[in-house]
Design an enzyme around this catalytic site. Structure first.
Site, short mmCIF file in Angstrom:
data_model
loop_
_atom_site.label_atom_id
_atom_site.label_comp_id
_atom_site.label_asym_id
_atom_site.label_seq_id
_atom_site.Cartn_x
_atom_site.Cartn_y
_atom_site.Cartn_z
N CYS A 314 0.80 -1.23 0.00
CA CYS A 314 0.00 0.00 0.00
C CYS A 314 0.83 1.28 0.00
O CYS A 314 0.53 2.23 -0.73
CB CYS A 314 -0.98 0.00 1.16
SG CYS A 314 -0.25 0.14 2.82
N HIS A 373 -2.89 1.55 6.79
CA HIS A 373 -3.09 1.55 5.34
C HIS A 373 -2.76 2.95 4.84
O HIS A 373 -3.02 3.95 5.52
CB HIS A 373 -4.53 1.18 4.99
CG HIS A 373 -4.78 1.10 3.52
ND1 HIS A 373 -3.95 0.39 2.67
CD2 HIS A 373 -5.72 1.66 2.73
CE1 HIS A 373 -4.40 0.51 1.43
NE2 HIS A 373 -5.47 1.29 1.44
N ASP A 396 -6.93 6.11 -3.69
CA ASP A 396 -6.20 4.91 -3.28
C ASP A 396 -5.92 4.06 -4.51
O ASP A 396 -6.84 3.60 -5.19
CB ASP A 396 -7.03 4.12 -2.27
CG ASP A 396 -6.22 3.06 -1.54
OD1 ASP A 396 -5.08 2.77 -1.97
OD2 ASP A 396 -6.72 2.52 -0.53
N ASN A 436 -14.37 3.75 10.21
CA ASN A 436 -15.54 3.91 11.07
C ASN A 436 -16.26 2.61 11.40
O ASN A 436 -17.25 2.64 12.12
CB ASN A 436 -16.54 4.86 10.40
CG ASN A 436 -16.08 6.30 10.41
OD1 ASN A 436 -16.08 6.98 11.43
ND2 ASN A 436 -15.63 6.77 9.25
N ASP A 438 -17.42 -0.82 13.15
CA ASP A 438 -17.35 -1.39 14.50
C ASP A 438 -16.53 -2.67 14.47
O ASP A 438 -16.49 -3.37 13.45
CB ASP A 438 -18.76 -1.72 15.02
CG ASP A 438 -19.58 -0.47 15.30
OD1 ASP A 438 -18.99 0.63 15.32
OD2 ASP A 438 -20.80 -0.60 15.48
N GLU A 484 -16.94 13.21 18.37
CA GLU A 484 -18.28 12.91 18.83
C GLU A 484 -18.21 12.58 20.32
O GLU A 484 -17.37 13.09 21.05
CB GLU A 484 -18.86 11.74 18.03
CG GLU A 484 -18.99 12.08 16.52
CD GLU A 484 -19.45 10.89 15.71
OE1 GLU A 484 -19.47 9.78 16.27
OE2 GLU A 484 -19.80 11.09 14.53
#
Length: 733
Positions: A314, A373, A396, A436, A438, A484
């Site tokens: 990458c 990454h 990317d 983002n 979970d 947040e």
């Protein structure tokens, strides 16, 4: 139009090229004596043309780029001089039309007026006659800011009442113009333009958030012939091969260009630059960890008739794309996302499986979290998205997923990602999930789930890039993930909780979490360095009012940055009793010999996990941590670092002390784009020995430059690196 004032007296060492005409008729000479700008002759014939390469490239800020052609930026005028063989140009007797190939756009010469911002224009400049000297025709050609990026052919058609003759004048390469306010890649800060367009070196961030390391990289966009190779990349794209005219017209947009480059840097769908390899078997190619710059990769691709270069991962894909985009005039930076999620089924959930002893399990086809990454961001306007989404766009080139049928990704507006505008082009949902999703950490035994914990901010924990003007890290996480509520880690189907910042108990459908339980955490005592022991603590807290008998299982596994770990190479198990409200700290050490057995290399990580089992209830709680083991560094010293002068010899010294208990052998590579040619030396260093290697540097370019070295060991799976930046000054007059 974008203008630039300055002194056009030229620069030392720059070439000045006169472009000879190719037309046979135009090559006929006129042997009559020439005494002034007023000559008696029947025809206007082109004798030679001077594309004013030195003057124009200084004015267009392209004088350091290397190409077989004149290099210009769009939205800005440039001047050429045309010498005639015979009488001078007479607008009453002939019409001059410049023809821009390969699309054959006609640009008539005007004897006066102002350039148009929306189309090509050619205006005759006033020139002062010089006695007894032929007076050249000076023409100011101007391109619109919407002109396509690419290589142009410039011709001149001389039209008279009865005939027309065409003369070939030369080629030029046109780039984006981040200095021009009307260009869609305009960047308003000179410091940022210097960093994201002009700078030919950078640092990439790798490792893990708790133990990251800087990886020096040479972008090499000023190397000989590098711009021409970047143009070949555009010309070889499937879009250009299918319909050249359509492709050229689309190249006015940096959005289109960036999608083409994103696809062409990998070779999945085309004659792209790099072939990816994540197998640990790099036979027939180069281990991605040993690359140190884009120049070698792009040259190899060009010199092998555009066969894919083996191999990339990458950060290599991203760095090569950064080189191409900067060469094309599009401001670009390399970005690292630590703990990058790879959601295989698009459900925004990453599932990790552990054995009851705490070993992370590798399950085919499952989701994964890469330790890091790397992609790029490019600065451009996004008229296709509406207001508010101009600026940094994520791109990317690592081939992970197809975007509209091709392995590429982006440009995705960073603002759109932060606002979760998943319906916006291009590839916003994929990049959003990388930071983002979970994470479900599941402990299983015989296929049955014993416990599961949900971590809400494990993915995308840190997103960073190089700070402009320094090697410091710039945290840009908030640009992708607005702040947040505090971190929330929900546990269910188990009475224990892992203390990772703040925790909320889950009730209802998930089952009740017992408030008085066992908390466990891991604590690294110091940043791990290759050759030293790994020291860490397991901290166990009994939050209840009764003693508990526990079993502790600790293990360490080797892990590449992008995949699940292998079998544990170190384990420690024991029973213990913890009293009411007691905090217990147990220290562990993993010796160098133990972790070196699994070939911990530059881009390998260690997955450390602990499982605490309540003997009475047989319920378990776990904590885990992944970290990078840093290699010792090379040291680089530059004599008189504060007075490095262009074209003057300076001395640099590379040193390394072997702190290992065995002799090491390997190849030392030292390079510095714009400072000196690459040097390679084979070395053997005894335990405790210090090597000193002097390097003579003669800078050929002003500005900030980087000197860096790498020592790839052959008897230990280690790569040692070091770098030093210097500021090259112009010679004093």
């Amino acid at each position: 139009m974008c203008m630039r004032s300055g002194n056009f007296s030229g620069k030392g060492g720059r070439r000045r090229t006169s472009y000879k005409k190719h037309n046979k008729e135009a090559s006929e000479s006129n042997n009559k004596p020439q005494h002034s700008c007023i000559m008696n002759a029947t025809q206007f014939k082109v004798q030679k043309v001077d594309l004013q390469q030195v003057r124009n490239q200084i004015q267009h800020r392209t004088d350091d780029l290397s190409s077989k052609t004149l290099v210009l930026r769009r939205g800005q005028p440039f001047t050429i001089l045309i010498n005639s063989d015979g009488r001078p140009f007479d607008p009453q007797r002939e019409k001059l039309v410049f023809v821009l190939g390969p699309l054959n756009v006609d640009v008539p010469l005007s004897v006066s007026g102002q350039p148009s911002p929306n189309q090509w224009s050619a205006i005759q400049e006033k020139s002062l006659p010089i006695p007894y000297t032929p007076c050249p025709l000076a023409v100011s050609l101007s391109s619109p800011v919407s002109a396509y990026v690419g290589v142009y052919e410039l011709q001149l058609r001389v039209e008279t009442g009865q005939s027309a003759k065409t003369y070939f004048l030369g080629h030029f390469t046109l780039l984006c113009n981040p200095w021009c306010e009307d260009d869609s890649v305009f960047l308003p800060s000179e410091d940022l333009r210097n960093e994201y367009v002009c700078s030919d070196y950078g640092v990439l961030y790798k490792g893990s958030p708790c133990n990251m390391f800087l990886r020096p990289w040479s972008f090499n966009q000023y190397d000989k012939g590098m711009l021409d190779i970047c143009m070949q990349l555009l010309q070889l794209s499937p879009q250009s091969q299918a319909d050249m005219k359509k492709d050229l017209l689309n190249r006015s947009s940096p959005v289109y260009i960036s999608r083409v480059v994103s696809a062409m840097v990998n070779c999945q769908d085309d004659k792209g630059v790099l072939q990816g390899n994540w197998t640990q078997n790099y036979s027939g190619g180069v281990n991605p960890s040993t690359w140190s710059g884009s120049g070698d990769i792009l040259r190899m691709w060009s010199e092998t008739q555009f066969s894919p270069v083996k191999y990339g991962q990458c950060w290599v894909f991203a760095a090569v794309m950064c080189t191409v985009m900067r060469a094309l005039g599009i401001p670009t930076r390399v970005v690292t996302n630590f703990h990058s999620g790879h959601d295989s089924n698009d459900n925004m959930v990453i599932e990790e499986y552990y054995s009851e002893m705490g070993e992370k399990l590798s399950i085919a086809g499952q989701d994964s979290i890469w330790n890091f990454h790397v992609w790029v961001e490019s600065w451009m306007k996004r008229p296709d998205l509406g207001q508010g989404y101009d600026g940094w766009q994520a791109l990317d080139s690592t081939p992970q997923k197809k975007s509209r049928g091709i392995f590429r990704c982006g440009p995705a507006s960073v603002k759109a990602i932060s606002e979760k505008k998943v319906d916006m082009p291009f590839d916003v949902p994929f990049i959003y999930a990388e930071m983002n999703a979970d994470v479900h950490k599941i402990i299983i035994r015989n296929g049955n789930r014993l416990s599961c914990a949900v971590e809400k901010d494990r993915v995308g924990v840190l997103i960073c890039t190089k700070h402009p003007g320094s090697k410091k890290m710039q945290d840009i996480t908030a640009e992708y993930k607005p702040k947040e509520d505090d971190f929330r880690c929900v546990h269910f189907r188990a009475p224990f909780k892992v203390k990772l910042r703040s925790i909320e108990h889950a009730e209802g459908d998930l089952g009740k979490v017992v408030p008085e339980g066992i908390a466990v955490s891991l604590q690294l005592l110091k940043a791990p360095i290759v050759g030293e022991n790994i020291s860490f603590n397991v901290i166990i807290i009994n939050e209840g009012d009764v003693s508990k008998k526990l079993r502790k299982h600790v293990n360490a596994q080797s892990k590449e940055y992008n995949c699940n770990p292998t079998e544990a190479f170190w384990k420690a198990d024991n029973d213990l009793v913890i009293g009411p409200y007691e905090t217990m700290t147990v220290k562990h050490e993993i010796s160098f010999k133990e972790y070196m057995l699994k070939e911990v290399m530059e881009d390998h990580q260690v997955n450390l996990a602990v499982v605490i089992e309540d003997v009475e209830s047989q319920k378990r709680v776990m904590a885990s941590e992944e970290f990078h083991i840093k290699s010792p560094a090379l040291k680089i010293h530059v004599q008189n670092k504060r007075s490095v002068i262009i074209n003057e010899q300076q001395l640099a010294m590379v040193t390394f002390t072997n702190t290992f208990d065995v002799a090491v052998s390997g190849e030392l590579t030292i390079e510095g784009s714009g400072l000196f040619e690459k040097v390679q030396i084979s070395l053997t260093i005894q335990p405790g020995e210090t090597i000193w290697r002097p390097i003579s540097i003669i800078p050929r370019m002003t500005g900030d430059k980087m000197l860096h070295g790498s020592l790839v060991l052959t008897n230990l799976p280690i790569i040692l690196r070091g770098f030093k930046t210097v500021s090259v000054q112009a010679a004093k007059r």
